[in-house]
Scaffold this motif. Structure first.
Motif, PDB file in Angstrom:
ATOM      1  N   ALA A  16       0.858  -1.088  -0.010  1.00  0.00           N
ATOM      2  CA  ALA A  16       0.057   0.081  -0.343  1.00  0.00           C
ATOM      3  C   ALA A  16       0.741   1.148   0.018  1.00  0.00           C
ATOM      4  CB  ALA A  16      -1.275  -0.068   1.148  1.00  0.00           C
ATOM      5  N   THR A  17       0.527   2.151  -0.632  1.00  0.00           N
ATOM      6  CA  THR A  17       1.354   3.718  -1.059  1.00  0.00           C
ATOM      7  C   THR A  17       0.228   4.526  -0.400  1.00  0.00           C
ATOM      8  OG1 THR A  17       2.700   2.468  -2.474  1.00  0.00           O
ATOM      9  CG2 THR A  17       2.337   4.233  -2.083  1.00  0.00           C
ATOM     10  N   ILE A  18       0.023   5.886   0.859  1.00  0.00           N
ATOM     11  CA  ILE A  18      -0.232   6.806   0.804  1.00  0.00           C
ATOM     12  C   ILE A  18       0.181   7.707  -0.201  1.00  0.00           C
ATOM     13  CG2 ILE A  18      -1.444   8.329   2.447  1.00  0.00           C
ATOM     14  CD1 ILE A  18      -0.577   6.003   4.777  1.00  0.00           C
ATOM     15  N   GLU A  19      -0.563   8.632  -0.862  1.00  0.00           N
ATOM     16  CA  GLU A  19      -0.615   9.584  -1.452  1.00  0.00           C
ATOM     17  C   GLU A  19      -0.737  11.075  -1.516  1.00  0.00           C
ATOM     18  OE1 GLU A  19       0.981   9.114  -5.570  1.00  0.00           O
ATOM     19  OE2 GLU A  19      -0.717   7.580  -5.370  1.00  0.00           O
ATOM     20  N   GLU A  20      -0.002  11.639  -0.586  1.00  0.00           N
ATOM     21  CA  GLU A  20      -1.374  13.218  -0.344  1.00  0.00           C
ATOM     22  C   GLU A  20      -2.058  13.885  -1.370  1.00  0.00           C
ATOM     23  OE1 GLU A  20      -1.941  14.015   2.559  1.00  0.00           O
ATOM     24  OE2 GLU A  20      -0.833  12.281   2.991  1.00  0.00           O
ATOM     25  N   ASN A  74      -9.754   5.454  12.520  1.00  0.00           N
ATOM     26  CA  ASN A  74      -8.916   5.256  11.771  1.00  0.00           C
ATOM     27  C   ASN A  74     -10.677   5.080  10.530  1.00  0.00           C
ATOM     28  OD1 ASN A  74      -7.988   2.505   9.519  1.00  0.00           O
ATOM     29  ND2 ASN A  74      -7.099   1.852  11.828  1.00  0.00           N
ATOM     30  N   PRO A  75      -9.715   4.959   9.146  1.00  0.00           N
ATOM     31  CA  PRO A  75     -11.091   4.839   8.156  1.00  0.00           C
ATOM     32  C   PRO A  75     -11.024   3.757   7.284  1.00  0.00           C
ATOM     33  CG  PRO A  75      -8.907   5.278   6.966  1.00  0.00           C
ATOM     34  CD  PRO A  75      -8.870   5.651   8.806  1.00  0.00           C
ATOM     35  N   VAL A  76     -10.508   2.356   8.355  1.00  0.00           N
ATOM     36  CA  VAL A  76     -10.077   0.973   7.695  1.00  0.00           C
ATOM     37  C   VAL A  76     -10.863   0.140   8.962  1.00  0.00           C
ATOM     38  CG1 VAL A  76      -9.868  -0.875   6.250  1.00  0.00           C
ATOM     39  CG2 VAL A  76      -8.996   1.732   5.934  1.00  0.00           C
ATOM     40  N   THR A  77     -11.615  -0.369   9.578  1.00  0.00           N
ATOM     41  CA  THR A  77     -12.310  -1.185   9.963  1.00  0.00           C
ATOM     42  C   THR A  77     -12.908  -2.101   9.116  1.00  0.00           C
ATOM     43  OG1 THR A  77     -14.733   0.701  10.208  1.00  0.00           O
ATOM     44  CG2 THR A  77     -12.480   0.466  11.806  1.00  0.00           C
ATOM     45  N   GLU A  78     -14.256  -1.878   8.486  1.00  0.00           N
ATOM     46  CA  GLU A  78     -14.565  -3.123   8.014  1.00  0.00           C
ATOM     47  C   GLU A  78     -13.989  -4.226   6.828  1.00  0.00           C
ATOM     48  OE1 GLU A  78     -17.187  -5.521   8.399  1.00  0.00           O
ATOM     49  OE2 GLU A  78     -18.588  -4.258   7.866  1.00  0.00           O
ATOM     50  N   HIS A  79     -13.832  -5.148   7.205  1.00  0.00           N
ATOM     51  CA  HIS A  79     -12.741  -6.229   7.019  1.00  0.00           C
ATOM     52  C   HIS A  79     -13.798  -6.652   5.501  1.00  0.00           C
ATOM     53  CE1 HIS A  79      -9.305  -7.359  10.058  1.00  0.00           C
ATOM     54  NE2 HIS A  79     -10.712  -7.170  10.695  1.00  0.00           N
ATOM     55  N   GLY A 111     -13.517  16.389  -0.445  1.00  0.00           N
ATOM     56  CA  GLY A 111     -13.005  16.058   0.629  1.00  0.00           C
ATOM     57  C   GLY A 111     -13.024  14.611   0.901  1.00  0.00           C
ATOM     58  N   LEU A 112     -12.802  13.534   0.235  1.00  0.00           N
ATOM     59  CA  LEU A 112     -13.149  12.043  -0.586  1.00  0.00           C
ATOM     60  C   LEU A 112     -11.543  11.647  -0.618  1.00  0.00           C
ATOM     61  CD1 LEU A 112     -16.412  11.225  -1.336  1.00  0.00           C
ATOM     62  CD2 LEU A 112     -16.324  11.787   0.779  1.00  0.00           C
ATOM     63  N   GLY A 113     -11.272  10.514   0.502  1.00  0.00           N
ATOM     64  CA  GLY A 113      -9.942  10.305   0.087  1.00  0.00           C
ATOM     65  C   GLY A 113     -10.179   8.396  -0.890  1.00  0.00           C
ATOM     66  N   TRP A 114      -9.570   8.683  -1.544  1.00  0.00           N
ATOM     67  CA  TRP A 114      -9.487   7.563  -2.619  1.00  0.00           C
ATOM     68  C   TRP A 114      -8.830   6.020  -2.708  1.00  0.00           C
ATOM     69  CZ3 TRP A 114     -13.129   6.645  -6.189  1.00  0.00           C
ATOM     70  CH2 TRP A 114     -13.285   5.618  -7.398  1.00  0.00           C
ATOM     71  N   VAL A 115      -9.839   4.940  -2.562  1.00  0.00           N
ATOM     72  CA  VAL A 115      -8.444   3.383  -2.922  1.00  0.00           C
ATOM     73  C   VAL A 115      -8.230   3.398  -4.422  1.00  0.00           C
ATOM     74  CG1 VAL A 115      -8.597   1.748  -1.967  1.00  0.00           C
ATOM     75  CG2 VAL A 115      -9.042   3.400   0.097  1.00  0.00           C
ATOM     76  N   THR A 116      -7.016   2.509  -4.810  1.00  0.00           N
ATOM     77  CA  THR A 116      -7.486   1.961  -5.862  1.00  0.00           C
ATOM     78  C   THR A 116      -6.392   0.886  -6.095  1.00  0.00           C
ATOM     79  OG1 THR A 116      -7.077   2.124  -8.278  1.00  0.00           O
ATOM     80  CG2 THR A 116      -5.763   3.911  -7.189  1.00  0.00           C
ATOM     81  N   ALA A 117      -6.661   0.554  -7.103  1.00  0.00           N
ATOM     82  CA  ALA A 117      -5.447  -1.347  -7.034  1.00  0.00           C
ATOM     83  C   ALA A 117      -4.636  -0.901  -8.599  1.00  0.00           C
ATOM     84  CB  ALA A 117      -5.951  -1.865  -6.929  1.00  0.00           C
ATOM     85  N   GLU A 118      -3.730  -1.898  -8.535  1.00  0.00           N
ATOM     86  CA  GLU A 118      -3.248  -2.240  -9.569  1.00  0.00           C
ATOM     87  C   GLU A 118      -2.570  -3.777  -9.497  1.00  0.00           C
ATOM     88  OE1 GLU A 118       0.110   0.167 -11.815  1.00  0.00           O
ATOM     89  OE2 GLU A 118      -0.904   1.546 -11.182  1.00  0.00           O
ATOM     90  N   TYR A 119      -3.074  -4.139 -10.855  1.00  0.00           N
ATOM     91  CA  TYR A 119      -2.803  -5.593 -10.176  1.00  0.00           C
ATOM     92  C   TYR A 119      -2.151  -6.382 -10.969  1.00  0.00           C
ATOM     93  CZ  TYR A 119      -4.283 -10.685 -11.286  1.00  0.00           C
ATOM     94  OH  TYR A 119      -4.794 -12.626 -11.342  1.00  0.00           O
ATOM     95  N   ASP A 179     -14.085   4.680   5.460  1.00  0.00           N
ATOM     96  CA  ASP A 179     -14.514   5.210   5.693  1.00  0.00           C
ATOM     97  C   ASP A 179     -13.736   6.046   4.153  1.00  0.00           C
ATOM     98  OD1 ASP A 179     -15.900   8.501   6.116  1.00  0.00           O
ATOM     99  OD2 ASP A 179     -16.314   6.657   7.459  1.00  0.00           O
ATOM    100  N   ARG A 180     -14.188   6.824   3.599  1.00  0.00           N
ATOM    101  CA  ARG A 180     -13.707   7.849   2.887  1.00  0.00           C
ATOM    102  C   ARG A 180     -13.588   9.728   3.192  1.00  0.00           C
ATOM    103  NH1 ARG A 180     -16.186   7.379  -2.327  1.00  0.00           N
ATOM    104  NH2 ARG A 180     -14.567   8.398  -3.543  1.00  0.00           N
ATOM    105  N   VAL A 181     -14.426   9.870   3.811  1.00  0.00           N
ATOM    106  CA  VAL A 181     -14.463  10.400   4.532  1.00  0.00           C
ATOM    107  C   VAL A 181     -13.650  11.145   5.663  1.00  0.00           C
ATOM    108  CG1 VAL A 181     -16.459  12.379   5.897  1.00  0.00           C
ATOM    109  CG2 VAL A 181     -17.001  11.574   4.030  1.00  0.00           C
ATOM    110  N   LEU A 182     -13.476   9.269   6.326  1.00  0.00           N
ATOM    111  CA  LEU A 182     -12.365  10.111   7.294  1.00  0.00           C
ATOM    112  C   LEU A 182     -10.861   9.689   6.507  1.00  0.00           C
ATOM    113  CD1 LEU A 182     -13.808   6.708  10.195  1.00  0.00           C
ATOM    114  CD2 LEU A 182     -13.855   9.815  10.101  1.00  0.00           C
ATOM    115  N   LEU A 183     -10.872   9.258   5.637  1.00  0.00           N
ATOM    116  CA  LEU A 183      -9.673   8.924   5.163  1.00  0.00           C
ATOM    117  C   LEU A 183      -8.684  10.580   4.864  1.00  0.00           C
ATOM    118  CD1 LEU A 183      -7.772   7.359   3.645  1.00  0.00           C
ATOM    119  CD2 LEU A 183      -8.744   6.959   1.979  1.00  0.00           C
ATOM    120  N   GLY A 184      -9.599  11.114   4.043  1.00  0.00           N
ATOM    121  CA  GLY A 184      -9.501  12.527   3.712  1.00  0.00           C
ATOM    122  C   GLY A 184      -8.995  12.784   2.243  1.00  0.00           C
TER     123      GLY A 184
END
Length: 236
Positions: free
Chosen positions: A41-45, A152-157, A55-63, A102-107
């Motif tokens: 996982a890589t975090i970028e501002e 923590n924005p990541v709580t749901e498995h 105000g929302l964060g984003w989660v993306t993936a590469e495979y 939770d993309r609100v909490l992620l910022g």
């Protein structure tokens, strides 16, 4: 009898080793039988242009699959020459993992999950989602430790497992031999609390019935329960 000798509701051995990359904000190596995937996982501002000022964060993936992840060498894929399969899988991973954040909490920051298949024996997309969640959670934990986040924005498995109808019987966690011969195969992405995120299913021979679909879902719930337990152990 399954080719592996497993019971119909028996998964392959699952091992999730966290913190395998010294540079990534979150990482793990997930082994589901002979399928091994490195997840980082890589975090970028920053966020993609369409998410700016929301105000929302984003989660993306590469495979991707390494050239000798399979029994014959595959040519490396350039990002501009990705196969349809690769594009479809990485979009699936991104969609699935966004459901666990939770993309609100992620910022307004982006977390990119890279899933590199080291060795493939069926279920690579499912292992990528399950391991990708661990990498995502560890990255979020780092943001908590540095004080950049207060909650923590990541709580749901989020975890995923394959099921299918092999030689007329519903089975859990298909390896390559079963997947290549299954009359029906499906991938289930579920939350730790039992919610359904996504179901991909197709009949290779005759159509499957609603009753069979419910049997596969029941098996998937059992498998995801085991995967969530492995995730919890990895982030403890």
């Amino acid at each position: 009898m399954r080719p592996s000798g497993r019971a119909r509701d028996e998964m392959r051995a699952v091992i999730i080793e966290p913190h395998v990359s010294r540079h990534a904000e979150g990482s793990c190596l997930i082994r589901v039988g002979d399928t091994h995937v490195l997840c980082t996982a890589t975090i970028e501002e920053r966020v993609p242009p369409f998410m700016r000022n929301t105000g929302l964060g984003w989660v993306t993936a590469e495979y991707g699959m390494l050239p000798r992840a399979t029994n014959t060498r595959m040519k490396r894929e350039a990002k501009t020459q990705q196969s349809g399969r690769t594009q479809e899988i990485q979009r699936l991973i991104g969609r699935a993992l966004r459901m666990g954040a939770d993309r609100v909490l992620l910022g307004e920051r982006q977390i990119t999950i890279d899933c590199d298949v080291i060795q493939a024996d069926g279920g690579t997309r499912c292992a990528s989602i399950t391991g990708g969640w661990v990498a995502l959670r560890l990255a979020a934990d780092r943001l908590m430790k540095t004080g950049e986040l207060k909650e923590n924005p990541v709580t749901e498995h989020i975890a995923a497992i394959s099921c299918g109808v092999h030689e007329g019987f519903p089975v859990l966690d298909l390896d390559y031999l079963e997947d290549s011969a299954a009359g029906t195969d499906a991938n289930f992405v579920l939350t730790g609390s039992g919610g359904i995120v996504e179901v991909q299913g197709s009949a290779e021979g005759s159509p499957f019935s609603e009753a069979q679909l419910m049997e596969l879902l029941k098996l998937a719930r059992k498998g995801v329960g085991e995967l969530v337990s492995a995730q919890k152990a990895a982030i403890a």
